[in-house]
Design a protein around this motif. Structure first.
Motif, short mmCIF file in Angstrom:
data_model
loop_
_atom_site.label_atom_id
_atom_site.label_comp_id
_atom_site.label_asym_id
_atom_site.label_seq_id
_atom_site.Cartn_x
_atom_site.Cartn_y
_atom_site.Cartn_z
N VAL A 153 1.73 13.83 -15.75
CA VAL A 153 0.80 13.30 -15.05
C VAL A 153 -0.43 12.92 -16.78
CG1 VAL A 153 -2.39 14.93 -15.23
CG2 VAL A 153 0.26 16.14 -14.62
N TRP A 154 -0.98 12.25 -16.23
CA TRP A 154 -2.04 10.74 -17.04
C TRP A 154 -2.35 11.77 -17.88
CZ3 TRP A 154 -0.59 5.88 -18.13
CH2 TRP A 154 -1.68 4.53 -18.70
N TYR A 177 -1.46 0.57 -13.47
CA TYR A 177 0.23 0.11 -13.74
C TYR A 177 0.50 0.42 -14.26
CZ TYR A 177 2.81 -3.85 -14.63
OH TYR A 177 4.09 -4.85 -15.03
N GLY A 178 0.41 1.70 -14.53
CA GLY A 178 1.04 2.58 -16.10
C GLY A 178 1.76 3.52 -14.73
N MET A 179 1.01 3.84 -13.52
CA MET A 179 1.38 5.10 -12.90
C MET A 179 2.48 4.03 -12.05
SD MET A 179 -0.05 8.26 -14.27
CE MET A 179 0.80 8.36 -12.36
N ILE A 180 2.37 3.18 -10.84
CA ILE A 180 2.51 2.72 -10.31
C ILE A 180 3.96 1.34 -10.93
CG2 ILE A 180 3.20 -0.35 -8.92
CD1 ILE A 180 0.03 0.01 -8.80
N HIS A 181 3.85 1.84 -12.32
CA HIS A 181 5.72 1.00 -13.38
C HIS A 181 6.72 2.60 -13.16
CE1 HIS A 181 7.81 1.35 -16.82
NE2 HIS A 181 8.06 0.08 -16.49
N ALA A 182 6.22 3.78 -13.53
CA ALA A 182 6.18 5.25 -13.07
C ALA A 182 7.54 4.85 -11.59
CB ALA A 182 6.38 5.93 -13.57
N LYS A 192 1.07 -1.30 0.10
CA LYS A 192 -0.27 -0.67 -0.08
C LYS A 192 0.64 1.02 -0.28
CE LYS A 192 -3.96 -2.21 -0.06
NZ LYS A 192 -4.89 -2.21 -0.89
N PHE A 193 2.11 1.22 0.40
CA PHE A 193 2.40 2.13 0.84
C PHE A 193 3.48 2.70 -0.73
CE2 PHE A 193 7.28 4.00 0.79
CZ PHE A 193 6.86 5.22 1.49
N ASN A 194 2.91 2.08 -1.70
CA ASN A 194 3.98 2.23 -2.87
C ASN A 194 2.61 2.55 -3.33
OD1 ASN A 194 6.27 1.27 -2.89
ND2 ASN A 194 5.68 -1.06 -2.92
N LEU A 195 0.89 2.10 -3.04
CA LEU A 195 0.21 3.38 -4.11
C LEU A 195 -0.66 4.71 -3.25
CD1 LEU A 195 -1.99 -0.84 -4.09
CD2 LEU A 195 0.17 0.82 -5.63
N THR A 196 0.67 5.04 -2.03
CA THR A 196 -0.12 7.00 -2.14
C THR A 196 -0.10 7.36 -2.62
OG1 THR A 196 1.85 5.40 0.38
CG2 THR A 196 1.01 7.99 -0.03
N GLY A 197 -1.49 8.32 -2.72
CA GLY A 197 -1.38 9.45 -3.46
C GLY A 197 -2.31 8.70 -4.86
N LEU A 198 -2.66 7.70 -4.96
CA LEU A 198 -3.11 6.90 -6.65
C LEU A 198 -4.20 6.98 -6.31
CD1 LEU A 198 -0.50 4.76 -7.99
CD2 LEU A 198 -0.60 6.97 -8.40
N GLU A 199 -4.99 7.22 -7.24
CA GLU A 199 -6.53 7.36 -7.30
C GLU A 199 -6.87 6.00 -8.40
OE1 GLU A 199 -8.54 10.79 -9.09
OE2 GLU A 199 -7.93 12.22 -7.67
N TYR A 200 -7.51 4.67 -7.30
CA TYR A 200 -8.24 3.38 -8.01
C TYR A 200 -9.44 3.12 -6.71
CZ TYR A 200 -5.01 1.45 -4.40
OH TYR A 200 -4.62 1.00 -3.21
N CYS A 201 -9.18 2.29 -7.58
CA CYS A 201 -10.61 1.53 -7.10
C CYS A 201 -10.22 -0.12 -6.79
CB CYS A 201 -12.04 0.98 -7.80
SG CYS A 201 -11.59 0.18 -9.16
N SER A 202 -10.37 -0.47 -5.61
CA SER A 202 -10.52 -1.89 -4.97
C SER A 202 -10.62 -3.05 -6.31
CB SER A 202 -10.30 -2.43 -3.63
OG SER A 202 -12.27 -2.35 -4.07
N HIS A 203 -11.08 -2.63 -6.79
CA HIS A 203 -11.31 -4.24 -8.13
C HIS A 203 -10.50 -3.87 -8.90
CE1 HIS A 203 -13.55 -6.24 -11.18
NE2 HIS A 203 -13.13 -5.47 -12.07
N THR A 204 -10.15 -3.24 -8.97
CA THR A 204 -9.00 -2.11 -10.41
C THR A 204 -7.86 -3.45 -9.97
OG1 THR A 204 -10.33 -0.20 -11.17
CG2 THR A 204 -7.52 -0.61 -11.36
#
Length: 219
Positions: free
Chosen positions: A120-121, A73-78, A38-50
């Motif tokens: 920015v995406w 995945y792209g934002m996590i990849h960055a 979860k630390f690596n997802l901080t600040g990203l907007e997403y739903c649990s299903h995604t």
């Protein structure tokens, strides 16, 4: 249409399916433990299903609309590619010339790295950064359609900060414009100056009279 990517692990997961799509060759495989943290997802907007789909080990790709999963995945990849493990994964791709070569003649086939012009995406496609001439170029493959935010603005610079031994020297040679063997003066390379000068604002006599009249009236 997708094709297996021989450079990545092949299994039935969503990640393997996504990396196997033609045009996604610039991307490296982000480990599931990095994504699940979860630390690596901080600040990203997403739903649990995604997130569940991205981490799905047995993914069914039929009738799949994965725009949200691609963005996540792209934002996590960055974020992953500037981590120690991610930098090493991208180093292997860099040394294999997976990202392409600089098109400038005097860079002599220098290997490039992907870079985004924005973090920015959905703002711009990925570009190629040449560490020799420090310029950016459009990729010559379908991978150039990837979103630039998948790599971010910092990746190539972090890459060479962590691996300075891979940083190339700037080009020694430089193109010199000549005419019949003689070097052209720098002014000869500039576009012609326009004969039209910008219009000057000239206050009309009527306006002056109104101003003067108003001043007299106020006094």
């Amino acid at each position: 249409m997708s094709s297996p990517n021989s450079n990545e692990i092949s299994d039935g997961s969503w990640i393997s399916w996504f990396l196997g799509i033609m045009g996604n060759e610039f991307l490296c495989r982000v480990p599931t433990d990095f994504i699940a943290d979860k630390f690596n997802l901080t600040g990203l907007e997403y739903c649990s299903h995604t997130l569940d789909v991205v981490l799905d080990p047995e993914f069914d790709s039929e009738d799949c609309d994965c725009d949200d999963e691609e963005k996540l995945y792209g934002m996590i990849h960055a974020r992953y590619i500037v981590s120690p493990r991610g930098l090493e994964a991208m180093r292997l791709k860099y040394e294999r010339k997976d990202f392409g070569l600089c098109p400038r003649v005097f860079c002599k086939g220098q290997k490039c790295l992907p870079v985004g012009l924005t973090d920015v995406w959905n703002q711009d496609h990925v570009k190629l950064y040449c560490p020799s001439c420090y310029d950016v170029f459009e990729p010559r493959t379908i991978s150039g359609m990837l979103d630039g935010a998948m790599f971010g603005t910092s990746f190539p610079h972090m890459f060479f900060m962590q691996m300075p031994n891979l940083r190339p020297h700037p080009p020694v040679e430089k193109y010199v414009p000549r005419l019949y063997g003689f070097k052209l003066h720098p002014k000869a390379l500039l576009p012609p100056e326009s004969d039209e000068s910008p219009p000057k604002y000239i206050e009309s006599t009527a306006n002056k009279s109104q101003v003067n009249g108003s001043k007299i009236f106020k006094e």
